[in-house]
Write an enzyme that holds these catalytic residues in place. Structure first.
Site, PDB file in Angstrom:
ATOM      1  N   ARG A 185     -19.916   3.042   6.105  1.00  0.00           N
ATOM      2  CA  ARG A 185     -19.964   3.034   4.638  1.00  0.00           C
ATOM      3  C   ARG A 185     -21.389   3.049   4.110  1.00  0.00           C
ATOM      4  O   ARG A 185     -21.659   3.670   3.074  1.00  0.00           O
ATOM      5  CB  ARG A 185     -19.148   1.854   4.101  1.00  0.00           C
ATOM      6  CG  ARG A 185     -17.638   2.159   4.180  1.00  0.00           C
ATOM      7  CD  ARG A 185     -16.812   0.955   3.856  1.00  0.00           C
ATOM      8  NE  ARG A 185     -15.392   1.278   3.687  1.00  0.00           N
ATOM      9  CZ  ARG A 185     -14.429   0.377   3.680  1.00  0.00           C
ATOM     10  NH1 ARG A 185     -14.721  -0.904   3.846  1.00  0.00           N
ATOM     11  NH2 ARG A 185     -13.168   0.739   3.519  1.00  0.00           N
ATOM     12  N   LYS A 191     -11.319   9.237   4.558  1.00  0.00           N
ATOM     13  CA  LYS A 191     -10.854   9.388   3.169  1.00  0.00           C
ATOM     14  C   LYS A 191     -11.295  10.729   2.550  1.00  0.00           C
ATOM     15  O   LYS A 191     -12.232  11.384   3.047  1.00  0.00           O
ATOM     16  CB  LYS A 191     -11.379   8.220   2.332  1.00  0.00           C
ATOM     17  CG  LYS A 191     -10.737   6.870   2.683  1.00  0.00           C
ATOM     18  CD  LYS A 191     -11.188   5.786   1.720  1.00  0.00           C
ATOM     19  CE  LYS A 191     -10.494   4.463   2.006  1.00  0.00           C
ATOM     20  NZ  LYS A 191     -10.902   3.407   1.039  1.00  0.00           N
ATOM     21  N   HIS A 198     -10.939   4.193   5.738  1.00  0.00           N
ATOM     22  CA  HIS A 198     -10.077   3.003   5.721  1.00  0.00           C
ATOM     23  C   HIS A 198      -9.902   2.511   7.147  1.00  0.00           C
ATOM     24  O   HIS A 198      -9.732   3.314   8.061  1.00  0.00           O
ATOM     25  CB  HIS A 198      -8.688   3.357   5.150  1.00  0.00           C
ATOM     26  CG  HIS A 198      -7.673   2.281   5.408  1.00  0.00           C
ATOM     27  ND1 HIS A 198      -7.502   1.198   4.563  1.00  0.00           N
ATOM     28  CD2 HIS A 198      -6.814   2.082   6.456  1.00  0.00           C
ATOM     29  CE1 HIS A 198      -6.563   0.402   5.066  1.00  0.00           C
ATOM     30  NE2 HIS A 198      -6.137   0.911   6.207  1.00  0.00           N
ATOM     31  N   PHE A 214      -8.237  -1.802  -9.931  1.00  0.00           N
ATOM     32  CA  PHE A 214      -8.643  -0.583  -9.229  1.00  0.00           C
ATOM     33  C   PHE A 214      -7.477   0.161  -8.585  1.00  0.00           C
ATOM     34  O   PHE A 214      -7.671   1.224  -7.990  1.00  0.00           O
ATOM     35  CB  PHE A 214      -9.739  -0.882  -8.194  1.00  0.00           C
ATOM     36  CG  PHE A 214      -9.313  -1.777  -7.045  1.00  0.00           C
ATOM     37  CD1 PHE A 214      -8.620  -1.266  -5.954  1.00  0.00           C
ATOM     38  CD2 PHE A 214      -9.636  -3.125  -7.045  1.00  0.00           C
ATOM     39  CE1 PHE A 214      -8.245  -2.079  -4.894  1.00  0.00           C
ATOM     40  CE2 PHE A 214      -9.267  -3.953  -5.980  1.00  0.00           C
ATOM     41  CZ  PHE A 214      -8.571  -3.420  -4.906  1.00  0.00           C
ATOM     42  N   GLU A 267       0.635   0.081   9.224  1.00  0.00           N
ATOM     43  CA  GLU A 267      -0.060   1.308   8.828  1.00  0.00           C
ATOM     44  C   GLU A 267       0.109   2.427   9.862  1.00  0.00           C
ATOM     45  O   GLU A 267       0.226   3.599   9.502  1.00  0.00           O
ATOM     46  CB  GLU A 267      -1.542   0.994   8.594  1.00  0.00           C
ATOM     47  CG  GLU A 267      -1.735   0.101   7.366  1.00  0.00           C
ATOM     48  CD  GLU A 267      -3.170  -0.374   7.180  1.00  0.00           C
ATOM     49  OE1 GLU A 267      -4.052  -0.028   7.998  1.00  0.00           O
ATOM     50  OE2 GLU A 267      -3.408  -1.111   6.203  1.00  0.00           O
ATOM     51  N   TYR A 316      -0.986   1.478  -0.305  1.00  0.00           N
ATOM     52  CA  TYR A 316      -1.869   0.453  -0.880  1.00  0.00           C
ATOM     53  C   TYR A 316      -1.096  -0.570  -1.733  1.00  0.00           C
ATOM     54  O   TYR A 316      -1.682  -1.204  -2.626  1.00  0.00           O
ATOM     55  CB  TYR A 316      -2.966   1.121  -1.704  1.00  0.00           C
ATOM     56  CG  TYR A 316      -4.114   1.650  -0.849  1.00  0.00           C
ATOM     57  CD1 TYR A 316      -4.965   0.777  -0.176  1.00  0.00           C
ATOM     58  CD2 TYR A 316      -4.359   3.013  -0.728  1.00  0.00           C
ATOM     59  CE1 TYR A 316      -6.015   1.236   0.607  1.00  0.00           C
ATOM     60  CE2 TYR A 316      -5.416   3.497   0.053  1.00  0.00           C
ATOM     61  CZ  TYR A 316      -6.246   2.590   0.712  1.00  0.00           C
ATOM     62  OH  TYR A 316      -7.286   3.056   1.488  1.00  0.00           O
ATOM     63  N   ASN A 334     -15.295   5.261  -0.554  1.00  0.00           N
ATOM     64  CA  ASN A 334     -16.073   4.596   0.492  1.00  0.00           C
ATOM     65  C   ASN A 334     -15.784   5.098   1.904  1.00  0.00           C
ATOM     66  O   ASN A 334     -15.812   4.352   2.879  1.00  0.00           O
ATOM     67  CB  ASN A 334     -15.923   3.076   0.382  1.00  0.00           C
ATOM     68  CG  ASN A 334     -14.490   2.623   0.513  1.00  0.00           C
ATOM     69  OD1 ASN A 334     -13.595   3.434   0.705  1.00  0.00           O
ATOM     70  ND2 ASN A 334     -14.282   1.327   0.429  1.00  0.00           N
ATOM     71  N   THR A 361     -16.711  -3.177   2.043  1.00  0.00           N
ATOM     72  CA  THR A 361     -16.005  -2.283   1.112  1.00  0.00           C
ATOM     73  C   THR A 361     -16.982  -1.556   0.178  1.00  0.00           C
ATOM     74  O   THR A 361     -16.853  -0.356  -0.063  1.00  0.00           O
ATOM     75  CB  THR A 361     -15.001  -3.108   0.262  1.00  0.00           C
ATOM     76  OG1 THR A 361     -14.182  -3.875   1.149  1.00  0.00           O
ATOM     77  CG2 THR A 361     -14.147  -2.219  -0.611  1.00  0.00           C
ATOM     78  N   ARG A 374     -13.627  -2.420  12.008  1.00  0.00           N
ATOM     79  CA  ARG A 374     -14.050  -2.971  10.709  1.00  0.00           C
ATOM     80  C   ARG A 374     -15.552  -3.228  10.705  1.00  0.00           C
ATOM     81  O   ARG A 374     -16.207  -3.083   9.666  1.00  0.00           O
ATOM     82  CB  ARG A 374     -13.289  -4.277  10.405  1.00  0.00           C
ATOM     83  CG  ARG A 374     -11.798  -4.098  10.164  1.00  0.00           C
ATOM     84  CD  ARG A 374     -11.441  -3.665   8.767  1.00  0.00           C
ATOM     85  NE  ARG A 374     -11.723  -4.642   7.758  1.00  0.00           N
ATOM     86  CZ  ARG A 374     -11.319  -4.531   6.486  1.00  0.00           C
ATOM     87  NH1 ARG A 374     -10.599  -3.474   6.093  1.00  0.00           N
ATOM     88  NH2 ARG A 374     -11.626  -5.443   5.608  1.00  0.00           N
TER      89      ARG A 374
HETATM   90  N1  UDP Z   1     -11.428  -0.399  -4.020  1.00  0.00           N
HETATM   91  C1  UDP Z   1     -11.833   0.018  -5.280  1.00  0.00           C
HETATM   92  N2  UDP Z   1     -12.446  -0.893  -6.102  1.00  0.00           N
HETATM   93  C2  UDP Z   1     -12.664  -2.199  -5.735  1.00  0.00           C
HETATM   94  C3  UDP Z   1     -12.250  -2.606  -4.453  1.00  0.00           C
HETATM   95  C4  UDP Z   1     -11.631  -1.687  -3.618  1.00  0.00           C
HETATM   96  O1  UDP Z   1     -11.639   1.169  -5.674  1.00  0.00           O
HETATM   97  O2  UDP Z   1     -13.223  -2.977  -6.526  1.00  0.00           O
HETATM   98  C5  UDP Z   1     -10.771   0.572  -3.123  1.00  0.00           C
HETATM   99  C6  UDP Z   1     -11.673   0.993  -1.967  1.00  0.00           C
HETATM  100  O3  UDP Z   1     -11.452   2.380  -1.689  1.00  0.00           O
HETATM  101  C7  UDP Z   1     -11.165   0.090  -0.833  1.00  0.00           C
HETATM  102  C8  UDP Z   1      -9.666   0.049  -1.143  1.00  0.00           C
HETATM  103  O4  UDP Z   1      -9.610  -0.017  -2.559  1.00  0.00           O
HETATM  104  O5  UDP Z   1     -11.484   0.607   0.424  1.00  0.00           O
HETATM  105  C9  UDP Z   1      -8.919  -1.128  -0.564  1.00  0.00           C
HETATM  106  O6  UDP Z   1      -9.578  -2.320  -0.962  1.00  0.00           O
HETATM  107  P1  UDP Z   1      -9.824  -3.496   0.078  1.00  0.00           P
HETATM  108  O7  UDP Z   1     -10.296  -4.682  -0.680  1.00  0.00           O
HETATM  109  O8  UDP Z   1      -8.620  -3.660   0.941  1.00  0.00           O
HETATM  110  O9  UDP Z   1     -11.071  -2.945   0.930  1.00  0.00           O
HETATM  111  P2  UDP Z   1     -11.187  -2.455   2.454  1.00  0.00           P
HETATM  112  O10 UDP Z   1     -10.207  -3.245   3.269  1.00  0.00           O
HETATM  113  O11 UDP Z   1     -10.903  -0.965   2.458  1.00  0.00           O
HETATM  114  O12 UDP Z   1     -12.606  -2.762   2.810  1.00  0.00           O
HETATM  115 MG    MG Z   2      -8.179  -3.576   2.965  1.00  0.00          MG
END
Ligand code: UDP
Ligand code: MG
Length: 147
Positions: free
Chosen positions: A103, A10, A116, A58, A127, A50, A113, A92, A86
């Site tokens: 992370r 990212k 992705h 968010f 994706e 997204y 974070n 996250t 993952r």
């Molecule tokens: N995100 C954010 N605020 C939140 C949760 C998620 O800005 O409270 C952002 C963060 O960059 C995250 C992305 O949105 O990686 C996608 O969210 P997801 O829940 O899918 O998390 P991930 O799969 O990336 O762990």
């Molecule tokens: Mg996700």
């Protein structure tokens, strides 16, 4: 089962100049990079990518962040690649992420974070196709180079 997963280094990782370290952590867990490109997501592309989060509080700041600077988009291949990536990526929110996860080491907060990773086989398929043509992916082959 051999799988492929989509990983994005990212914009925050790029700005902090830890992009190489993020890629290194994925190599170190035994996955093979099979595609790679640097690009800056347009706003519409980030919104589309997204789309599942549209409507969440968010969503807008996430789209703004992801289109703010370049990123590195990659595909990785290996046994159980989706889950494995993952695991090495971590939770996250870096405050919740386990030690030695990407992370935990490189993220700033739960938006910025670092990386992705696809969360399922279906997401990975979508994706990967979002960013790469078939010819841009180089399937893994066993090649051992010795001195
Ligand atoms: N995100 C954010 N605020 C939140 C949760 C998620 O800005 O409270 C952002 C963060 O960059 C995250 C992305 O949105 O990686 C996608 O969210 P997801 O829940 O899918 O998390 P991930 O799969 O990336 O762990
Ligand atoms: Mg996700």
């Amino acid at each position: 089962m051999t799988e492929r997963t989509l990983i994005i280094v990212k914009p925050d990782s790029m700005s902090k100049r830890v992009g190489g370290k993020v890629l290194n952590a994925l190599e170190s867990c035994g996955l093979q990079m099979v595609a790679c490109k640097m690009l800056q997501l347009s706003r519409p592309s980030a919104e589309d990518f997204y789309g599942e989060h549209k409507g969440k509080e968010f969503y807008e700041p996430l789209v703004a962040f992801m289109s703010s600077n370049p990123c590195i988009v990659t595909v990785w291949e290996g046994a159980g690649a989706i889950k494995k990536a993952r695991e090495v990526i971590g939770a996250t929110d870096p405050a919740q992420a386990k030690d030695d996860t990407i992370r935990k080491m490189y993220a700033t907060d739960n938006r910025h974070n670092a990386v992705h990773g696809s969360d399922s086989f279906k997401s990975a398929e979508r994706e990967i196709a979002f960013f790469f043509n078939h010819e841009e992916i180089f399937p893994w082959q066993e090649k051992i180079y010795k001195k």
